[in-house]
Design an enzyme around this catalytic site. Structure first.
Site, short mmCIF file in Angstrom:
data_model
loop_
_atom_site.label_atom_id
_atom_site.label_comp_id
_atom_site.label_asym_id
_atom_site.label_seq_id
_atom_site.Cartn_x
_atom_site.Cartn_y
_atom_site.Cartn_z
N CYS A 194 -20.66 -48.90 -24.50
CA CYS A 194 -20.69 -48.08 -25.72
C CYS A 194 -20.65 -46.59 -25.40
CB CYS A 194 -21.94 -48.43 -26.52
SG CYS A 194 -22.22 -47.33 -27.91
N CYS A 245 -17.62 -47.21 -27.86
CA CYS A 245 -17.87 -46.61 -29.18
C CYS A 245 -17.87 -45.08 -29.20
CB CYS A 245 -19.21 -47.07 -29.73
SG CYS A 245 -19.66 -48.75 -29.29
N LYS A 282 -14.67 -43.29 -27.87
CA LYS A 282 -13.61 -43.70 -28.79
C LYS A 282 -13.67 -42.92 -30.10
CE LYS A 282 -14.49 -46.31 -31.84
NZ LYS A 282 -14.66 -47.72 -31.71
N TYR A 316 -9.81 -55.02 -32.55
CA TYR A 316 -10.43 -53.70 -32.76
C TYR A 316 -9.81 -52.63 -31.85
CZ TYR A 316 -14.72 -55.50 -35.14
OH TYR A 316 -15.64 -56.05 -35.99
N GLU A 374 -7.45 -49.46 -32.90
CA GLU A 374 -8.05 -48.13 -32.81
C GLU A 374 -7.24 -47.23 -31.87
OE1 GLU A 374 -12.67 -49.25 -33.85
OE2 GLU A 374 -12.15 -48.98 -31.76
N HIS A 401 -19.68 -38.75 -58.50
CA HIS A 401 -18.33 -38.36 -58.84
C HIS A 401 -18.02 -36.96 -58.33
CE1 HIS A 401 -14.65 -38.69 -61.11
NE2 HIS A 401 -14.86 -37.48 -61.62
N GLU A 458 -17.59 -44.34 -55.31
CA GLU A 458 -17.98 -44.68 -56.69
C GLU A 458 -17.12 -45.83 -57.24
OE1 GLU A 458 -17.20 -41.84 -59.89
OE2 GLU A 458 -15.65 -40.89 -58.66
P1 NDP Z 1 -10.58 -58.68 -29.90
O1 NDP Z 1 -11.14 -59.98 -29.54
O2 NDP Z 1 -11.06 -57.99 -31.12
O3 NDP Z 1 -9.00 -58.80 -30.02
C1 NDP Z 1 -8.22 -59.31 -28.98
C2 NDP Z 1 -6.78 -59.25 -29.44
O4 NDP Z 1 -5.94 -59.56 -28.33
C3 NDP Z 1 -6.47 -60.24 -30.54
O5 NDP Z 1 -5.54 -59.65 -31.40
C4 NDP Z 1 -5.85 -61.41 -29.78
O6 NDP Z 1 -4.92 -62.12 -30.52
C5 NDP Z 1 -5.13 -60.68 -28.66
N1 NDP Z 1 -4.97 -61.49 -27.46
C6 NDP Z 1 -5.91 -62.25 -26.85
N2 NDP Z 1 -5.38 -62.82 -25.75
C7 NDP Z 1 -4.09 -62.42 -25.67
C8 NDP Z 1 -3.03 -62.69 -24.77
N3 NDP Z 1 -3.20 -63.48 -23.74
N4 NDP Z 1 -1.83 -62.13 -25.02
C9 NDP Z 1 -1.65 -61.32 -26.09
N5 NDP Z 1 -2.62 -61.03 -26.97
C10 NDP Z 1 -3.83 -61.58 -26.76
O7 NDP Z 1 -10.78 -57.81 -28.59
P2 NDP Z 1 -10.74 -56.25 -28.28
O8 NDP Z 1 -10.33 -56.18 -26.87
O9 NDP Z 1 -9.96 -55.51 -29.30
O10 NDP Z 1 -12.27 -55.84 -28.44
C11 NDP Z 1 -13.31 -56.58 -27.82
C12 NDP Z 1 -14.52 -56.64 -28.70
O11 NDP Z 1 -15.18 -55.39 -28.69
C13 NDP Z 1 -14.21 -56.90 -30.16
O12 NDP Z 1 -14.16 -58.26 -30.46
C14 NDP Z 1 -15.33 -56.23 -30.88
O13 NDP Z 1 -16.37 -57.16 -31.08
C15 NDP Z 1 -15.76 -55.13 -29.94
N6 NDP Z 1 -15.31 -53.82 -30.44
C16 NDP Z 1 -15.83 -53.34 -31.61
C17 NDP Z 1 -15.43 -52.13 -32.09
C18 NDP Z 1 -15.99 -51.60 -33.35
O14 NDP Z 1 -17.01 -52.10 -33.82
N7 NDP Z 1 -15.35 -50.61 -33.99
C19 NDP Z 1 -14.45 -51.30 -31.39
C20 NDP Z 1 -13.94 -51.92 -30.20
C21 NDP Z 1 -14.38 -53.12 -29.75
P3 NDP Z 1 -5.30 -63.38 -31.46
O15 NDP Z 1 -5.97 -62.81 -32.66
O16 NDP Z 1 -3.97 -63.97 -31.75
O17 NDP Z 1 -6.19 -64.25 -30.65
#
Ligand code: NDP
Length: 449
Positions: A42, A47, A50, A176, A180, A434, A439
C-alpha cells in the site's frame, strides 16, 4: 518465560503493522519482521503512490477545463523525475511515521526475512526467536503469466520507479491496477493502449457501470481493446513488439502487466510449521483468522480473499483485540465499499444489479446519468452515472454504484448508511447538499425497472 514473544508478526504491511501496534498497546510482547519496506504494498508500490500519480495525471484535463472558466494557462509541461522525487520523499516520510508508531507502541521491529522453522520458532538471519503466537501478514506479489517474451513486461512493482516516462505504453489486464494505470499513463501524456482478454473489463462489477466506464475511458483517448490476448513480446532495437492472438502486432515502449496478484508464501517455512495452503499458495484461515495450526494466524493479501488495505487493517485490529484486548470479535465482510481510481472514478458498495437479481431479490433500480456541473463550462464531454439497487420487499438499499468524479469520496458515506440498514425511504427523506453530484443519491424518485 516460555517464549521470547507473545506475538511474532511476519510482514510490516498495513495488516501486520496494525496487529503489532495494537497488540503491543494491549501489553503483549511483540516482534515484527520486515525484509523489504515498511508499510508493504500500500505505502510503497500500491494505494498511496498510485493515488499521488492519479492526482498528477489529472492536471492536464484541469488545465484544459480551466479555459472555459476564463483562465489562460501557461504551456503545460510535465516533469516525471520531479514527480518521482516528491513521491519518494512522501513515502520516506511515511516510513518514518510507521517506524515511530511501532516504536511508540513498544513492538520490536526486526529488519530481515523471517522464516518459520517449527510451529513456535522464527528465524531471521542467524537469530532464532520463539513466540507463543505467530501472525503471517506477508501480502502478495504481482503475477505475470508465462509466454514468450514475458520477461520484457514490467509490473506495478516497477512502474513506480520508471527512470523515464515512455512515449507509448500497453497495459495488459482488466482489473483495478490495469484500469487505474491506463488512466494514469494516458493522463501523463503517454499514448496508452489497454488490452483485456474478455468482452468487457472489471469482471464482477456492475455491468452497466463497466460499459459506461469503458465509454468514458475511450472518450478520453485510451485505446481500450477487449477480446485481446497477447501471444508474445519481442524486443526490436529500442522498442517492444507485441503479437496478439488475432494476428495483429503492436509496437510500444513499455508493457505493463496487471494480471492479478498472488500470495507471498514461498520459502516462508509454512510446511515446517504445518500451516496448510490452498493451491496457488494462499494460507487457509477460519473466521477467527487461525490457520490449520491454531496459534498461527494469517491476515490480508496472503490469505487471497478480499485484497484491500482496509480489510487487512480491519483483520489486524480484530485479531489484536481478540487475542490481547479481551474483546473477541470477527470481521464483518459484508458491505465492503471500494473504488477503482480510474478516470473517472468507479466506486461501489453492496450488490450489483446482476447479483441482486441472481439472489432472487425482487429489485427496483434507480439511476441518474448527467453531465457534471463543472463540465458545463469545462467543455469536455463527460458523464456521470449513479445507481441504487433496492429490495422491493424490504425497501432496503442493497447496492450503490457510481462512475464519476470523486465517486470514492461519495460512496464511503453511502456505505455507512447501508451498514445502518438504510431503506430507500430514508435516502428520500434525506435532504441533499446542493449543488453536488452526491445529492443525486437522495433525489432519485422513479425506478427505471
Ligand atoms: P485483479 O484480480 O483485479 O485483475 C486481474 C485482471 O487480469 C483481470 O482483468 C483478469 O481477467 C486479468 N488476467 C488474469 N490472468 C490473466 C492472464 N493470464 N492473461 C491475461 N489477463 C489475465 O488484479 P490486479 O492485478 O488489477 O489487482 C490485484 C488486487 O489488488 C485487486 O484484486 C484488488 O483487490 C487490489 N487492488 C485494489 C485497488 C483499489 O482498491 N483501488 C487498486 C489496485 C489493486 P479476468 O477478469 O478475465 O480473469
Amino acid at each position: 518465560m516460555k517464549f521470547d514473544f507473545d506475538l511474532f508478526v511476519i510482514g510490516a504491511g498495513s495488516g501486520g503493522v496494525r496487529a503489532a501496534r495494537l497488540s503491543a498497546r494491549f501489553g503483549a510482547r511483540v516482534a515484527i519482521a520486515e525484509e523489504r519496506y515498511l508499510g508493504g504494498t500500500c505505502v510503497n508500490v500500491g494505494c498511496i503512490p498510485k493515488k499521488l500519480f492519479v492526482y498528477a495525471s489529472h492536471f492536464g484535463e484541469d488545465f484544459a477545463d480551466a479555459r472555459g472558466f476564463g483562465w489562460e494557462a501557461a504551456t503545460a509541461e510535465f516533469h516525471w523525475p520531479r514527480l518521482l522525487t516528491n513521491k519518494n520523499r512522501e513515502i520516506g516520510r511515511l516510513h518514518g511515521v510507521y517506524a515511530r508508531l511501532l516504536r511508540d507502541s513498544g513492538a520490536q521491529l526486526i529488519d530481515g526475512r523471517a522464516q518459520l522453522v517449527d510451529p513456535h520458532t522464527v528465524v531471521v538471519g542467524e537469530k532464532r526467536r520463539t513466540a507463543e503466537r505467530i501472525l503471517v501478514a506477508t501480502g502478495g506479489w504481482p503475477r505475470v503469466p508465462e509466454f514468450p517474451g514475458h520477461e520484457h513486461a514490467i509490473t506495478s512493482n516497477e512502474v513506480f520507479q520508471l527512470p523515464d516516462l515512455p512515449r507509448r505504453a500497453v497495459v495488459v489486464g482488466g482489473g483495478y491496477i490495469a484500469v487505474e494505470f491506463a488512466g494514469i499513463l494516458h493522463g501523463l501524456g503517454v499514448h496508452t493502449t489497454q488490452l483485456y482478454r474478455g468482452d468487457l473489463f472489471l469482471r464482477g462489477f456492475d455491468h452497466e457501470c463497466r460499459t459506461f466506464l469503458a465509454a468514458e475511458v475511450r472518450k478520453r483517448g485510451v485505446d481500450l481493446r477487449f477480446n485481446s490476448e497477447v501471444v508474445s513480446i519481442s524486443k526490436t532495437g529500442a522498442y517492444l513488439r507485441m503479437l496478439l492472438a488475432d494476428g495483429t502486432a503492436l509496437e510500444t515502449d513499455l508493457v505493463l502487466y496487471a494480471t492479478g496478484r498472488g500470495p507471498n508464501t514461498s520459502a516462508l517455512g509454512l510446511e515446517a510449521a504445518g500451516v496448510r495452503t490452498r493451491p496457488g499458495g494462499a494460507i487457509e484461515v477460519n473466521e477467527s483468522l487461525q490457520t490449520s495450526v491454531p496459534h498461527i494466524y494469517a491476515i490480508g493479501d496472503v490469505t487471497d480473499r478480499i485484497k484491500l488495505t482496509p480489510v487487512a487493517t480491519a483483520e489486524g485490529t480484530v485479531l489484536a483485540r481478540s487475542l490481547f484486548g479481551g474483546q473477541p470479535s470477527g470481521v464483518d465482510y459484508r458491505g465492503i465499499p471500494s473504488c477503482i481510481f480510474s478516470q473517472p472514478n468507479f466506486a461501489m458498495v453492496g450488490l450489483t444489479e446482476e447479483a441482486a437479481r441472481k439472489n432472487g431479490n425482487g429489485i427496483s433500480v434507480f439511476r441518474s446519468s448527467f453531465t457534471p456541473l463543472k463540465q458545463t463550462l469545462g467543455g469536455r464531454s463527460e458523464k456521470t452515472l449513479m445507481k441504487l439497487i433496492v429490495d422491493k420487499a424490504t425497501d432496503r438499499v442493497l447496492g450503490a454504484h457510481m462512475v464519476g468524479p470523486d465517486a470514492g469520496e461519495i460512496i464511503q458515506g453511502i456505505a455507512v448508511a447501508m451498514k445502518a440498514g438504510a431503506t430507500k425511504a430514508m435516502f428520500d427523506a434525506t435532504i441533499g447538499i446542493h449543488p453536488t453530484a452526491a445529492e443525486e443519491f437522495v433525489t432519485m424518485r422513479m425506478p427505471d425497472k
